[in-house]
Write a protein that holds these residues in place. Structure first.
Motif, PDB file in Angstrom:
ATOM      1  N   GLU A   1      -4.314   0.542 -13.218  1.00 10.12           N
ATOM      2  CA  GLU A   1      -4.978   0.961 -13.801  1.00 10.12           C
ATOM      3  C   GLU A   1      -6.072   2.560 -13.779  1.00 10.12           C
ATOM      4  O   GLU A   1      -7.238   3.736 -14.699  1.00 10.12           O
ATOM      5  N   ARG A   2      -6.475   2.106 -12.147  1.00 11.57           N
ATOM      6  CA  ARG A   2      -7.133   2.668 -11.402  1.00 11.57           C
ATOM      7  C   ARG A   2      -6.354   3.464 -10.899  1.00 11.57           C
ATOM      8  O   ARG A   2      -5.757   3.098 -10.081  1.00 11.57           O
ATOM      9  N   GLN A   3      -7.307   4.957  -9.688  1.00 16.11           N
ATOM     10  CA  GLN A   3      -6.033   5.449  -8.967  1.00 16.11           C
ATOM     11  C   GLN A   3      -6.706   4.030  -7.427  1.00 16.11           C
ATOM     12  O   GLN A   3      -5.060   4.201  -7.080  1.00 16.11           O
ATOM     13  N   ASN A   4      -7.610   3.321  -7.551  1.00 15.63           N
ATOM     14  CA  ASN A   4      -7.457   2.401  -5.860  1.00 15.63           C
ATOM     15  C   ASN A   4      -6.365   1.940  -6.483  1.00 15.63           C
ATOM     16  O   ASN A   4      -5.406   0.752  -5.398  1.00 15.63           O
ATOM     17  N   GLY A   5      -5.866   1.068  -7.451  1.00 10.32           N
ATOM     18  CA  GLY A   5      -4.470   0.490  -7.917  1.00 10.32           C
ATOM     19  C   GLY A   5      -3.037   0.911  -7.242  1.00 10.32           C
ATOM     20  O   GLY A   5      -2.387   0.362  -6.938  1.00 10.32           O
ATOM     21  N   ILE A   6      -3.225   1.967  -6.636  1.00  9.59           N
ATOM     22  CA  ILE A   6      -2.237   2.328  -6.367  1.00  9.59           C
ATOM     23  C   ILE A   6      -2.002   2.130  -4.834  1.00  9.59           C
ATOM     24  O   ILE A   6      -1.117   1.900  -4.256  1.00  9.59           O
ATOM     25  N   GLY A   7      -3.333   2.549  -3.985  1.00 11.90           N
ATOM     26  CA  GLY A   7      -3.936   1.790  -2.938  1.00 11.90           C
ATOM     27  C   GLY A   7      -3.007  -0.175  -2.192  1.00 11.90           C
ATOM     28  O   GLY A   7      -3.149   0.248  -1.192  1.00 11.90           O
ATOM     29  N   MET A   8      -3.850  -0.212  -3.974  1.00 15.61           N
ATOM     30  CA  MET A   8      -3.682  -2.194  -3.135  1.00 15.61           C
ATOM     31  C   MET A   8      -2.134  -2.215  -3.647  1.00 15.61           C
ATOM     32  O   MET A   8      -1.527  -3.448  -2.482  1.00 15.61           O
ATOM     33  N   ILE A   9      -1.032  -1.894  -3.895  1.00 19.28           N
ATOM     34  CA  ILE A   9      -0.183  -1.774  -4.241  1.00 19.28           C
ATOM     35  C   ILE A   9       0.519  -1.451  -3.057  1.00 19.28           C
ATOM     36  O   ILE A   9       1.365  -1.866  -2.335  1.00 19.28           O
ATOM     37  N   GLU A  10       0.267  -0.302  -2.036  1.00 18.41           N
ATOM     38  CA  GLU A  10       1.101   0.011  -0.936  1.00 18.41           C
ATOM     39  C   GLU A  10       0.194  -0.544  -0.089  1.00 18.41           C
ATOM     40  O   GLU A  10       1.632  -1.208   0.635  1.00 18.41           O
TER      41      GLU A  10
ATOM     42  N   ALA B   1       3.417  -7.438   3.681  1.00 17.87           N
ATOM     43  CA  ALA B   1       3.791  -8.025   3.841  1.00 17.87           C
ATOM     44  C   ALA B   1       5.400  -8.126   4.768  1.00 17.87           C
ATOM     45  O   ALA B   1       6.318  -8.371   5.537  1.00 17.87           O
ATOM     46  N   ILE B   2       5.309  -6.204   4.895  1.00 19.03           N
ATOM     47  CA  ILE B   2       6.475  -5.280   6.011  1.00 19.03           C
ATOM     48  C   ILE B   2       5.670  -4.557   6.495  1.00 19.03           C
ATOM     49  O   ILE B   2       5.806  -3.370   5.960  1.00 19.03           O
ATOM     50  N   PRO B   3       5.180  -5.148   7.826  1.00 19.37           N
ATOM     51  CA  PRO B   3       4.871  -4.434   8.480  1.00 19.37           C
ATOM     52  C   PRO B   3       5.659  -2.858   8.412  1.00 19.37           C
ATOM     53  O   PRO B   3       6.674  -3.109   9.311  1.00 19.37           O
ATOM     54  N   GLY B   4       5.021  -1.799   8.653  1.00 18.44           N
ATOM     55  CA  GLY B   4       5.680  -0.910   9.226  1.00 18.44           C
ATOM     56  C   GLY B   4       6.283   0.137   7.742  1.00 18.44           C
ATOM     57  O   GLY B   4       6.817   1.422   7.761  1.00 18.44           O
ATOM     58  N   LEU B   5       6.089  -0.634   6.459  1.00 17.56           N
ATOM     59  CA  LEU B   5       6.961  -0.306   5.499  1.00 17.56           C
ATOM     60  C   LEU B   5       5.195   1.319   4.489  1.00 17.56           C
ATOM     61  O   LEU B   5       4.724   0.462   3.761  1.00 17.56           O
ATOM     62  N   ALA B   6       5.918   1.819   4.663  1.00 13.49           N
ATOM     63  CA  ALA B   6       4.526   2.712   4.099  1.00 13.49           C
ATOM     64  C   ALA B   6       5.884   4.170   2.886  1.00 13.49           C
ATOM     65  O   ALA B   6       6.535   4.365   3.491  1.00 13.49           O
ATOM     66  N   PRO B   7       5.126   4.439   1.593  1.00 18.77           N
ATOM     67  CA  PRO B   7       5.762   5.126   1.439  1.00 18.77           C
ATOM     68  C   PRO B   7       5.775   6.767   1.798  1.00 18.77           C
ATOM     69  O   PRO B   7       4.781   7.147   2.689  1.00 18.77           O
ATOM     70  N   ALA B   8       7.092   7.378   1.798  1.00 18.58           N
ATOM     71  CA  ALA B   8       7.206   8.678   2.076  1.00 18.58           C
ATOM     72  C   ALA B   8       6.680   9.671   1.771  1.00 18.58           C
ATOM     73  O   ALA B   8       5.687  10.363   1.749  1.00 18.58           O
ATOM     74  N   GLU B   9       6.142   9.497   0.176  1.00 16.80           N
ATOM     75  CA  GLU B   9       6.055  10.295  -1.033  1.00 16.80           C
ATOM     76  C   GLU B   9       5.597   9.769  -2.263  1.00 16.80           C
ATOM     77  O   GLU B   9       6.315   8.412  -2.677  1.00 16.80           O
ATOM     78  N   THR B  10       4.526  10.118  -2.288  1.00 18.13           N
ATOM     79  CA  THR B  10       3.467   9.304  -3.491  1.00 18.13           C
ATOM     80  C   THR B  10       3.312  10.429  -4.349  1.00 18.13           C
ATOM     81  O   THR B  10       2.530  11.702  -4.270  1.00 18.13           O
ATOM     82  N   ILE B  11       3.782  10.025  -6.049  1.00 16.66           N
ATOM     83  CA  ILE B  11       3.394  11.378  -6.836  1.00 16.66           C
ATOM     84  C   ILE B  11       2.282  10.290  -7.714  1.00 16.66           C
ATOM     85  O   ILE B  11       3.219   9.059  -8.901  1.00 16.66           O
ATOM     86  N   VAL B  12       2.002  10.866  -8.477  1.00 18.69           N
ATOM     87  CA  VAL B  12       0.960  10.269  -8.819  1.00 18.69           C
ATOM     88  C   VAL B  12       0.471  10.968 -10.019  1.00 18.69           C
ATOM     89  O   VAL B  12       0.848  12.379 -10.739  1.00 18.69           O
ATOM     90  N   TYR B  13       1.166   9.924 -11.550  1.00 13.62           N
ATOM     91  CA  TYR B  13       1.337  11.087 -13.033  1.00 13.62           C
ATOM     92  C   TYR B  13      -0.084  10.618 -14.166  1.00 13.62           C
ATOM     93  O   TYR B  13      -0.421   9.739 -14.013  1.00 13.62           O
ATOM     94  N   MET B  14      -0.934  11.936 -15.022  1.00 12.46           N
ATOM     95  CA  MET B  14      -2.289  11.540 -14.860  1.00 12.46           C
ATOM     96  C   MET B  14      -1.793  10.791 -16.188  1.00 12.46           C
ATOM     97  O   MET B  14      -2.581   9.845 -16.888  1.00 12.46           O
TER      98      MET B  14
END
Length: 172
Positions: free
Chosen positions: A110-119, A125-138
């Motif tokens: 719904e909102r841009q902060n939703g992306i951060g909440m998922i990440e 849940a899995i320490p050290g796991l983070a996206p290498a690349e994030t692409i946001v489509y408007m």
């Protein structure tokens, strides 16, 4: 398997236009026995010449943004990552790919902060796991099916995908 013929293409077009059509109505429209329709449909599905799917208008689901991210997942974490991703209501697709970043995930939020909440939820849940690349489509565009206008409503224009494999033979 024989290559798709005109009847297969007509059946695929009817299903692309209305995937909820009954077998009886499809057989009637194509003027063939229901048993023939069932056999043809089973052949197309079994040989993966058609693949059922459903695209939803972002406006109808309350989504404003689409996000794709890639990550490198050690194979021993694969099962746990899949469990976590299945719990995400915003998940649209997930695939394992070759290369350094072996996971590609697509979300609608719904909102841009939703992306951060998922990440954050996945990283917690899995320490050290983070996206290498994030692409946001408007705004995402559909490549097939009922084309949507700016308000998310069908325009009346329909683009039917070719049967899978037809592009190899040049007839679409």
């Amino acid at each position: 398997m024989l290559p798709p013929d005109d009847l297969d293409r007509e059946l695929a077009q009817l299903l692309a236009a209305d995937g909820r059509a009954s077998a009886t109505s499809l057989a009637r429209t194509l003027d063939i026995p229901a048993s023939t329709l069932h056999r043809r449909l089973q052949k197309l599905l079994t040989n993966r010449k058609i693949q059922p799917r459903c695209d939803v208008s972002p406006e109808l689901g309350g989504w404003n943004l689409e996000c794709t991210w890639t990550a490198t997942i050690p194979l021993n974490h694969k099962t746990r990552v899949l469990e976590l991703l299945r719990q995400q209501p915003a998940l649209r697709s997930c695939m394992w790919i070759t290369g350094n970043n072996n996971l590609r995930v697509n979300f609608r939020v719904e909102r841009q902060n939703g992306i951060g909440m998922i990440e954050s939820a996945i990283a917690e849940a899995i320490p050290g796991l983070a996206p290498a690349e994030t692409i946001v489509y408007m705004r995402s565009h559909k490549s097939m099916g009922w084309i949507l206008g700016r308000t998310g409503r069908a325009t009346g224009e329909f683009i039917c995908p070719p049967l899978i494999g037809d592009h190899e033979r040049g007839d679409h």
